[in-house]
Design an enzyme around this catalytic site. Structure first.
Site, PDB file in Angstrom:
ATOM      1  N   GLY A   1       6.085  -4.740   6.988  1.00  0.00           N
ATOM      2  CA  GLY A   1       7.117  -3.717   6.906  1.00  0.00           C
ATOM      3  C   GLY A   1       8.517  -4.245   6.638  1.00  0.00           C
ATOM      4  N   HIS A   2       8.704  -5.577   6.608  1.00  0.00           N
ATOM      5  CA  HIS A   2      10.054  -6.147   6.479  1.00  0.00           C
ATOM      6  C   HIS A   2      10.075  -7.233   5.418  1.00  0.00           C
ATOM      7  CE1 HIS A   2      13.898  -7.983   7.849  1.00  0.00           C
ATOM      8  NE2 HIS A   2      14.118  -6.781   8.330  1.00  0.00           N
ATOM      9  N   PHE A   3      10.067  -7.020   4.250  1.00  0.00           N
ATOM     10  CA  PHE A   3      10.014  -5.781   3.464  1.00  0.00           C
ATOM     11  C   PHE A   3       8.793  -5.894   2.562  1.00  0.00           C
ATOM     12  CE2 PHE A   3      14.497  -6.640   4.407  1.00  0.00           C
ATOM     13  CZ  PHE A   3      14.847  -5.469   5.049  1.00  0.00           C
TER      14      PHE A   3
ATOM     15  N   VAL B   1      10.976 -10.783   4.217  1.00  0.00           N
ATOM     16  CA  VAL B   1      12.059 -11.565   4.817  1.00  0.00           C
ATOM     17  C   VAL B   1      11.856 -11.546   6.330  1.00  0.00           C
ATOM     18  CG1 VAL B   1      14.558 -11.681   5.184  1.00  0.00           C
ATOM     19  CG2 VAL B   1      13.668 -10.966   2.960  1.00  0.00           C
TER      20      VAL B   1
END
Length: 161
Positions: free
Chosen positions: A59-61, A66
């Protein structure tokens, strides 16, 4: 200088098994893979291998993974905990709490495939608070830096005391 003096100056290394003995953290929040150098009461240099398999990258990203800055700071805090636990007696009922972060700066993104080197230096201990200078680097470039404050408590103690 005696042989014992020379041995006391040799930095200590810790593998993942010893890290698991010292820290209560487990997957997915254990963020230190190895201790490369540890000088009790002074400093620690640890390693975090950043893998695309880390759960936060979903989810990041999704299009540009990252490592979240808060997890970089957490890896530095875990390194500080290892330095502290190497200095004082503790057992499985001892917990290490973050109590403050000053001057946090993020200067480089940390991505899958990076090896993050975690450098933490002991600054002082006063009234139950440990203070450290911390810096995370990738390929010799500073990724993040901060002053960390932490405390050690036994489970069952009020964390607000």
């Amino acid at each position: 200088m005696s042989a014992s003096d020379n041995m006391s100056q040799t930095p200590i290394t810790l593998d993942i098994h010893k890290i698991l003995d010292l820290l209560p953290h487990r997957y997915p929040i254990l963020l230190v893979d190895r201790v490369l150098e540890l000088e009790p009461h002074k400093r620690i240099k640890a390693l975090k291998n950043v893998s695309i398999n880390e759960p936060f990258f979903q989810g990041h990203f999704p299009k540009r993974p990252v490592m979240p800055g808060v997890l970089i700071l957490e890896s530095l805090a875990q390194s500080a905990a290892l330095l502290t636990f190497a200095e004082e007696q503790h057992d499985e009922n001892t917990l290490y709490y973050f109590v403050g972060i000053d001057g946090a700066r993020f200067k480089r993104v940390v991505e899958p495939g990076d090896q993050m080197i975690l450098n933490v230096t002991f600054e002082r201990y006063m009234r139950g608070i440990w203070k450290f200078k911390a810096r995370a680097e990738v390929e010799g470039v500073v990724a993040a830096e901060a002053d960390l404050m932490c405390t050690v408590k036994r489970m069952g103690e009020d964390a607000q005391k």
